[in-house]
Design a protein around this motif. Structure first.
Motif, PDB file in Angstrom:
ATOM      1  N   ILE A   1      -3.457  -1.349  -3.614  1.00  0.00           N
ATOM      2  CA  ILE A   1      -2.510  -1.009  -4.672  1.00  0.00           C
ATOM      3  C   ILE A   1      -1.970  -2.272  -5.336  1.00  0.00           C
ATOM      4  O   ILE A   1      -1.814  -2.337  -6.566  1.00  0.00           O
ATOM      5  N   ALA A   2      -1.701  -3.306  -4.538  1.00  0.00           N
ATOM      6  CA  ALA A   2      -1.189  -4.562  -5.088  1.00  0.00           C
ATOM      7  C   ALA A   2      -2.199  -5.190  -6.053  1.00  0.00           C
ATOM      8  O   ALA A   2      -1.836  -5.658  -7.144  1.00  0.00           O
ATOM      9  N   VAL A   3      -3.467  -5.173  -5.668  1.00  0.00           N
ATOM     10  CA  VAL A   3      -4.504  -5.744  -6.537  1.00  0.00           C
ATOM     11  C   VAL A   3      -4.660  -4.905  -7.799  1.00  0.00           C
ATOM     12  O   VAL A   3      -4.742  -5.437  -8.919  1.00  0.00           O
ATOM     13  N   MET A   4      -4.707  -3.581  -7.636  1.00  0.00           N
ATOM     14  CA  MET A   4      -4.902  -2.694  -8.780  1.00  0.00           C
ATOM     15  C   MET A   4      -3.721  -2.738  -9.751  1.00  0.00           C
ATOM     16  O   MET A   4      -3.893  -2.525 -10.955  1.00  0.00           O
ATOM     17  N   THR A   5      -2.536  -3.028  -9.229  1.00  0.00           N
ATOM     18  CA  THR A   5      -1.347  -3.053 -10.084  1.00  0.00           C
ATOM     19  C   THR A   5      -1.441  -4.132 -11.157  1.00  0.00           C
ATOM     20  O   THR A   5      -0.966  -3.948 -12.285  1.00  0.00           O
TER      21      THR A   5
ATOM     22  N   ASP B   1       5.637  13.472   1.827  1.00  0.00           N
ATOM     23  CA  ASP B   1       5.869  12.203   2.528  1.00  0.00           C
ATOM     24  C   ASP B   1       4.619  11.347   2.380  1.00  0.00           C
ATOM     25  O   ASP B   1       3.580  11.626   2.980  1.00  0.00           O
ATOM     26  N   LEU B   2       4.703  10.315   1.565  1.00  0.00           N
ATOM     27  CA  LEU B   2       3.552   9.474   1.253  1.00  0.00           C
ATOM     28  C   LEU B   2       3.632   8.175   2.034  1.00  0.00           C
ATOM     29  O   LEU B   2       4.580   7.401   1.882  1.00  0.00           O
ATOM     30  N   ARG B   3       2.641   7.921   2.884  1.00  0.00           N
ATOM     31  CA  ARG B   3       2.609   6.709   3.705  1.00  0.00           C
ATOM     32  C   ARG B   3       1.310   5.947   3.443  1.00  0.00           C
ATOM     33  O   ARG B   3       0.278   6.550   3.132  1.00  0.00           O
ATOM     34  N   PHE B   4       1.363   4.627   3.601  1.00  0.00           N
ATOM     35  CA  PHE B   4       0.212   3.786   3.278  1.00  0.00           C
ATOM     36  C   PHE B   4      -0.187   2.936   4.482  1.00  0.00           C
ATOM     37  O   PHE B   4       0.664   2.481   5.245  1.00  0.00           O
ATOM     38  N   THR B   5      -1.483   2.716   4.607  1.00  0.00           N
ATOM     39  CA  THR B   5      -1.979   1.757   5.585  1.00  0.00           C
ATOM     40  C   THR B   5      -1.891   0.364   4.966  1.00  0.00           C
ATOM     41  O   THR B   5      -1.784   0.222   3.743  1.00  0.00           O
ATOM     42  N   PRO B   6      -1.942  -0.685   5.771  1.00  0.00           N
ATOM     43  CA  PRO B   6      -1.928  -2.049   5.202  1.00  0.00           C
ATOM     44  C   PRO B   6      -3.044  -2.269   4.178  1.00  0.00           C
ATOM     45  O   PRO B   6      -2.829  -2.936   3.162  1.00  0.00           O
ATOM     46  N   LEU B   7      -4.225  -1.706   4.437  1.00  0.00           N
ATOM     47  CA  LEU B   7      -5.336  -1.859   3.507  1.00  0.00           C
ATOM     48  C   LEU B   7      -5.036  -1.176   2.173  1.00  0.00           C
ATOM     49  O   LEU B   7      -5.331  -1.724   1.094  1.00  0.00           O
ATOM     50  N   GLN B   8      -4.441   0.001   2.233  1.00  0.00           N
ATOM     51  CA  GLN B   8      -4.080   0.712   1.009  1.00  0.00           C
ATOM     52  C   GLN B   8      -3.020  -0.041   0.224  1.00  0.00           C
ATOM     53  O   GLN B   8      -3.072  -0.095  -1.005  1.00  0.00           O
TER      54      GLN B   8
ATOM     55  N   PHE C   1       7.292   8.325 -12.191  1.00  0.00           N
ATOM     56  CA  PHE C   1       6.619   7.064 -12.536  1.00  0.00           C
ATOM     57  C   PHE C   1       5.823   6.525 -11.356  1.00  0.00           C
ATOM     58  O   PHE C   1       4.724   5.988 -11.533  1.00  0.00           O
ATOM     59  N   LYS C   2       6.361   6.649 -10.153  1.00  0.00           N
ATOM     60  CA  LYS C   2       5.638   6.158  -8.980  1.00  0.00           C
ATOM     61  C   LYS C   2       4.333   6.931  -8.793  1.00  0.00           C
ATOM     62  O   LYS C   2       3.293   6.343  -8.446  1.00  0.00           O
ATOM     63  N   ILE C   3       4.379   8.251  -9.046  1.00  0.00           N
ATOM     64  CA  ILE C   3       3.158   9.059  -8.959  1.00  0.00           C
ATOM     65  C   ILE C   3       2.134   8.569  -9.977  1.00  0.00           C
ATOM     66  O   ILE C   3       0.941   8.400  -9.670  1.00  0.00           O
ATOM     67  N   LEU C   4       2.577   8.326 -11.215  1.00  0.00           N
ATOM     68  CA  LEU C   4       1.676   7.830 -12.251  1.00  0.00           C
ATOM     69  C   LEU C   4       1.089   6.472 -11.858  1.00  0.00           C
ATOM     70  O   LEU C   4      -0.132   6.248 -11.971  1.00  0.00           O
ATOM     71  N   TRP C   5       1.940   5.584 -11.396  1.00  0.00           N
ATOM     72  CA  TRP C   5       1.501   4.235 -11.011  1.00  0.00           C
ATOM     73  C   TRP C   5       0.470   4.292  -9.883  1.00  0.00           C
ATOM     74  O   TRP C   5      -0.609   3.692  -9.973  1.00  0.00           O
ATOM     75  N   LEU C   6       0.772   5.032  -8.817  1.00  0.00           N
ATOM     76  CA  LEU C   6      -0.127   5.091  -7.670  1.00  0.00           C
ATOM     77  C   LEU C   6      -1.454   5.758  -8.029  1.00  0.00           C
ATOM     78  O   LEU C   6      -2.516   5.335  -7.556  1.00  0.00           O
ATOM     79  N   THR C   7      -1.397   6.790  -8.876  1.00  0.00           N
ATOM     80  CA  THR C   7      -2.627   7.492  -9.256  1.00  0.00           C
ATOM     81  C   THR C   7      -3.531   6.599 -10.097  1.00  0.00           C
ATOM     82  O   THR C   7      -4.752   6.557  -9.894  1.00  0.00           O
ATOM     83  N   LEU C   8      -2.949   5.866 -11.027  1.00  0.00           N
ATOM     84  CA  LEU C   8      -3.754   4.974 -11.864  1.00  0.00           C
ATOM     85  C   LEU C   8      -4.281   3.770 -11.081  1.00  0.00           C
ATOM     86  O   LEU C   8      -5.188   3.083 -11.552  1.00  0.00           O
ATOM     87  N   CYS C   9      -3.710   3.532  -9.900  1.00  0.00           N
ATOM     88  CA  CYS C   9      -4.187   2.432  -9.060  1.00  0.00           C
ATOM     89  C   CYS C   9      -5.333   2.852  -8.133  1.00  0.00           C
ATOM     90  O   CYS C   9      -5.858   2.017  -7.396  1.00  0.00           O
ATOM     91  N   GLN C  10      -5.712   4.140  -8.163  1.00  0.00           N
ATOM     92  CA  GLN C  10      -6.831   4.602  -7.347  1.00  0.00           C
ATOM     93  C   GLN C  10      -8.140   4.435  -8.117  1.00  0.00           C
ATOM     94  O   GLN C  10      -8.199   4.721  -9.313  1.00  0.00           O
TER      95      GLN C  10
END
Length: 524
Positions: A40-44, A29-36, A248-257
């Motif tokens: 992610i939006a900027v890194m995308t 269960d993956l949850r995000f804070t507003p800051l996160q 794909f979501k895992i790949l996307w989120l990981t590359l955004c870190q």
């Protein structure tokens, strides 16, 4: 009455009881804070496309080196490590390391001493939680056990062939024996062959525990080196389980870190005793215990079969905190058949409606089984008030879910019959709560919203027919009326985790680990 939360402990070979994990190991269960979310939006739009292109370029750059090294090479013989082969091996390791670096894995911490192939022909890695677990494979160029079809995948197949995998043919019924013989042959070569990396869990988990190890790595009865993997990141975008973010979501989120941490620890080589050589299950069990201690996580008897039960496409999908996985494991250990016919369950239901509450001896008589530790564990699971009695109707309801997890209405019809005298009769909110809580394996769950929705006329009672009609109009009633925002699962409409190429993590037949691209993954 309600099915209580899990109190049973997992029992190991030495009789020691260990507490089960606090959550379902097949759920992330993956949850995000507003800051996160903002990060992610900027890194995308900045870092993600650059990293993705860089990783793809490194894969393309690696291909000619791997192609050159595999041309005309035998799958059954080891060629001498000539100077040019050493150069190709080093070049590929560097290219793969740059690929991981471009993905944010800047520093990889290594603990312990890797054993040589002559010391430990087999490396057992755990926990298996992501396709990023391919990192140690590319860092060491160790062999793995893979399905033969993988070598035909364009680009990826050439890289796979370079690491000299042991190929498994799923169309060959004798494949298991041949795989064991090939692993033994390589293991007894005195270190001439590369080491073989095997993930004995056989499927991905969320790293909250170590599930049952499959025996594939231990059947050859040779020394193994346990290797544990950690991803100590603040945001766990790595984990790829059956229930959670897709590939794909895992790949996307990981590359955004900005940075992804990876730690690999080589534990001391484990040499099996004579007893363990004769008993691969005991060998696997003892190695798992050592690895769990190093990771400081519990061990549990969950298996891939439990995972498939949790992901069954019934209308009452099991929530992460369900107790039914523990129940299903006990059912298997007791030898109760999971493929019971509807008639057998109906017979159980008829008897349960008459008995209602029973003690331990009556429960043993009900199952026509002797009183044993396993039976007591099963009994304790339903002895909610700790008064030495259980509601046998709860047992039958839970058994129906385990035997036919996709047939929700059949289970509900059976339960209605047990809680009322006739199926046409009605029951109240309390009885519905008992049924639903048992069917889902949770103790605290409000059914008030569901009951009011079914009881449209406010009679305070519902029949099975009214429930069935309601379900036909609201097939997703569990998410809508039972879980609210705490959904039992999360996926796109119409997408099945058990068949979707995007949401299905790697599975194993006891040997092979599939790091193929997602659209080549299939459920065993």
């Amino acid at each position: 009455m309600r099915l209580p939360k899990c109190r049973r402990c997992s029992v190991e070979g030495d009789g020691k009881k260990l507490a089960p994990p606090v959550k379902n190991p097949f759920v992330h269960d993956l949850r995000f804070t507003p800051l996160q979310k903002a990060q992610i939006a900027v890194m995308t739009v900045t870092l993600f496309p650059v990293r993705l292109l860089m990783a793809a370029f490194m894969m393309l750059l690696a291909w000619p080196f791997a192609f050159l090294a595999t041309m005309g090479r035998s799958e059954t013989a080891v060629e001498p490590q000539t100077l040019w082969r050493r150069f190709v091996d080093l070049a590929l390791r560097v290219i793969m390391r740059v690929m991981w670096f471009s993905g944010g894995f800047h520093w990889m911490r290594v603990k312990g001493r890797p054993a040589s192939p002559s010391e430990a022909p087999i490396l057992t890695l755990a926990p298996h939680s992501s396709y990023f677990d391919a990192i140690p494979v590319t860092n060491t160029m160790a062999s793995i056990v893979m399905k033969r079809e993988s070598k035909d995948i364009p680009l990826w197949g050439t890289l796979i062939k370079f690491i000299r995998p042991v190929f498994v043919s799923r169309s060959d019924q004798d494949s298991r024996r041949k795989t064991v013989e090939e692993i033994k042959r390589r293991a007894q070569s005195g270190g001439e062959w590369p080491q073989i990396m095997i993930f004995p869990e056989g499927t991905c988990t969320n790293r909250s525990c170590l599930i049952t190890f499959k025996p594939g790595a231990f059947i050859p009865a040779v020394p193994v080196q346990p290797v544990v993997i950690r991803y100590p990141n603040k945001l766990d975008s790595i984990t790829w389980t059956w229930q959670g973010p897709g590939a794909f979501k895992i790949l996307w989120l990981t590359l955004c870190q900005l940075h992804n941490d990876f730690v690999i620890e080589y534990l001391p080589t484990y040499t099996p005793s004579e007893e363990e050589k004769k008993n691969p299950a005991l060998f696997a069990q003892n190695v798992r215990r050592i690895m769990a201690k190093a990771l400081d996580v519990p061990i549990t008897d969950y298996t891939l079969e439990d995972c498939q039960l949790a992901m069954a496409e019934g209308q009452l999908r099991l929530p992460p905190e369900t107790c039914l996985l523990e129940f299903a494991h006990l059912v298997r250990r007791m030898g109760l058949k999971l493929d019971k016919t509807g008639r057998a369950l109906e017979d159980y239901g008829t008897r349960a409606r008459e008995l209602k509450r029973v003690g331990l001896e009556e429960f043993a008589s009900f199952l026509d089984a002797p009183v044993s530790d396993l039976l007591r564990d099963m009994f304790d699971l339903f002895d909610e008030h700790l008064d030495g009695t259980m509601d046998i109707r709860e047992f039958v309801t839970a058994l129906s879910v385990v035997c036919r997890p996709t047939k929700t209405l059949d289970t509900m019809k059976l339960a209605f019959k047990m809680y009322v005298e006739e199926v046409e009769s009605s029951l109240g909110e309390r009885e519905l709560a008992c049924i639903v809580q048992t069917a889902l394996g949770v103790a605290d769950l409000s059914v008030a919203s569901l009951f009011r929705a079914v009881d449209a006329h406010g009679k305070g009672k519902i029949t099975f027919e009214s429930f069935q009609s309601f379900v036909e109009l609201h097939p997703d009633f569990a998410n809508e009326y039972l879980f609210g925002e705490k959904r039992a699962f999360s996926r796109s409409p119409g997408q099945s985790p058990s068949t979707s190429p995007i949401t299905t993590p790697p599975v194993s037949n006891g040997f092979c680990t599939d790091f193929s691209p997602p659209d080549h993954k299939k459920l065993n």
